[in-house]
Design an enzyme around this catalytic site. Structure first.
Site, PDB file in Angstrom:
ATOM      1  N   LYS A 260       1.792   4.452  -6.137  1.00 54.92           N
ATOM      2  CA  LYS A 260       2.694   3.342  -5.808  1.00 54.92           C
ATOM      3  C   LYS A 260       3.875   3.219  -6.773  1.00 54.92           C
ATOM      4  O   LYS A 260       4.577   2.216  -6.785  1.00 54.92           O
ATOM      5  CB  LYS A 260       1.910   2.036  -5.780  1.00 54.92           C
ATOM      6  CG  LYS A 260       0.868   1.998  -4.669  1.00 54.92           C
ATOM      7  CD  LYS A 260       0.094   0.705  -4.735  1.00 54.92           C
ATOM      8  CE  LYS A 260      -1.060   0.720  -3.761  1.00 54.92           C
ATOM      9  NZ  LYS A 260      -1.862  -0.511  -3.876  1.00 54.92           N
TER      10      LYS A 260
ATOM     11  N   GLU B 279       0.865  -1.183   0.000  1.00 55.49           N
ATOM     12  CA  GLU B 279       0.000   0.000   0.000  1.00 55.49           C
ATOM     13  C   GLU B 279       0.900   1.231   0.000  1.00 55.49           C
ATOM     14  O   GLU B 279       2.121   1.137   0.146  1.00 55.49           O
ATOM     15  CB  GLU B 279      -0.947  -0.039   1.194  1.00 55.49           C
ATOM     16  CG  GLU B 279      -1.976  -1.167   1.063  1.00 55.49           C
ATOM     17  CD  GLU B 279      -3.323  -0.832   1.665  1.00 55.49           C
ATOM     18  OE1 GLU B 279      -3.673   0.349   1.727  1.00 55.49           O
ATOM     19  OE2 GLU B 279      -4.038  -1.769   2.062  1.00 55.49           O
TER      20      GLU B 279
ATOM     21  N   ARG C 190     -14.017  -8.059  -1.011  1.00 54.24           N
ATOM     22  CA  ARG C 190     -12.859  -7.890  -0.123  1.00 54.24           C
ATOM     23  C   ARG C 190     -13.283  -7.914   1.342  1.00 54.24           C
ATOM     24  O   ARG C 190     -14.341  -7.407   1.700  1.00 54.24           O
ATOM     25  CB  ARG C 190     -12.167  -6.544  -0.397  1.00 54.24           C
ATOM     26  CG  ARG C 190     -11.680  -6.354  -1.827  1.00 54.24           C
ATOM     27  CD  ARG C 190     -10.532  -7.267  -2.180  1.00 54.24           C
ATOM     28  NE  ARG C 190      -9.344  -7.074  -1.346  1.00 54.24           N
ATOM     29  CZ  ARG C 190      -8.370  -6.207  -1.611  1.00 54.24           C
ATOM     30  NH1 ARG C 190      -8.441  -5.416  -2.658  1.00 54.24           N
ATOM     31  NH2 ARG C 190      -7.306  -6.128  -0.815  1.00 54.24           N
TER      32      ARG C 190
END
Ligand SMILES: [Zn+2]
Length: 282
Positions: free
Chosen positions: A54, A3, A272
């Site tokens: 990211k 993350e 999720r």
């Protein structure tokens, strides 16, 4: 997948060790892992290491081109300088064993003898040379990441008001908001006292404001603790991040809410794992 706080931790550590290093040669052991002409890099000096969401960005004294790195699922970066070793990314024995290993895809050799290894077991990750101007133009078109000033109250309000999907799914939609994954989305919604499966457009202005503050807070806490090694990402000095010791609701189902003593529950939102306190999240 790392993350944003994990990637930011790696970026900071790389920035400490790479700035000023001059490239002597580049060995590309797997062609598809490197995009562009690696020979061009010879003689270039690292100016700084940046990040957008990211993506890790390596800027050189060359003004036209730069390098971007995406670790994806199993990428790792290992910097070796004599006996000193710093590493980050997917944790495997390659961190501490002799390199190159069978997972080494690219090696940057620096003039002072130090080396940066890009290892990637499942080869989803990559290093790529890009034209700086084009890259920056492209990046301006992408959604802001949660650490950027463009991620404002106005922006978050607009994104949420346009969607009838669960608020958690909108927070994790990388096309709208960069860098917010499952761990931090769960914790931000808990902190803001908003149920993850609420329709995004049902949030009141006050709730949106609280949510914005909460997102910033959980991301900053993540960076402070070096990310979460529970997500299989540890910072480049090899000290696993410790955010997992500070999860607010993520993976805490069955435990007591520290705010109201309700019992934290688990449900699925968009497939999720989603964690929440049924008593104090509305
Ligand atoms: Zn509670």
């Amino acid at each position: 997948m790392p993350e944003l706080p994990e990637v930011e931790t790696i970026r900071r550590q790389l920035n400490e060790v790479l700035v000023g290093k001059k490239i002597k040669s580049v060995e590309v052991l797997r062609e598809k892992s490197f995009g562009g002409d690696s020979n061009k890099l010879v003689g270039w000096e690292v100016e700084r290491v940046g990040r957008k969401s990211k993506l890790i960005e390596i800027y050189f004294n060359n003004k036209e081109e730069m390098m971007i790195v995406h670790l994806k699922m199993t990428g790792q970066l290992v910097f070796v300088d004599g006996k000193k070793r710093v590493f980050g990314g997917h944790p495997t024995a390659d961190w501490v064993s002799d390199l190159p290993s069978k997972h080494t895809r690219v090696i940057l050799n620096f003039a002072d003898g130090s080396k940066l290894f890009f290892n990637d077991m499942r080869v989803f990750g990559w290093m790529r040379m890009v034209n700086k101007e084009n890259y920056e133009k492209e990046m301006r078109k992408t959604s802001p990441d949660v650490t950027e000033r463009e991620f404002s109250l106005e922006y978050l309000t607009e994104v949420l008001k346009k969607s009838k999907k669960a608020v958690k799914l909108v927070l994790m939609d990388q096309e709208k908001i960069g860098g917010l994954g499952n761990i931090y989305a769960n914790d931000a919604l808990y902190l803001a006292k908003v149920m993850p499966n609420r329709k995004a457009d049902s949030l009141s202005p006050l709730e949106i404001k609280k949510l914005l503050v909460s997102i910033r807070e959980v991301i900053n806490r993540g960076i402070k603790y070096g990310g979460a090694s529970a997500a299989n990402y540890v910072d480049i000095k090899g000290m696993g991040g410790t955010y997992q010791d500070h999860f607010l609701v993520y993976k805490r189902d069955g435990q007591l809410c520290s705010r109201c003593k309700g019992v934290i529950q688990k449900m699925k939102v968009g497939g999720r794992g989603t964690f929440y306190c049924p008593k104090c999240q509305k």
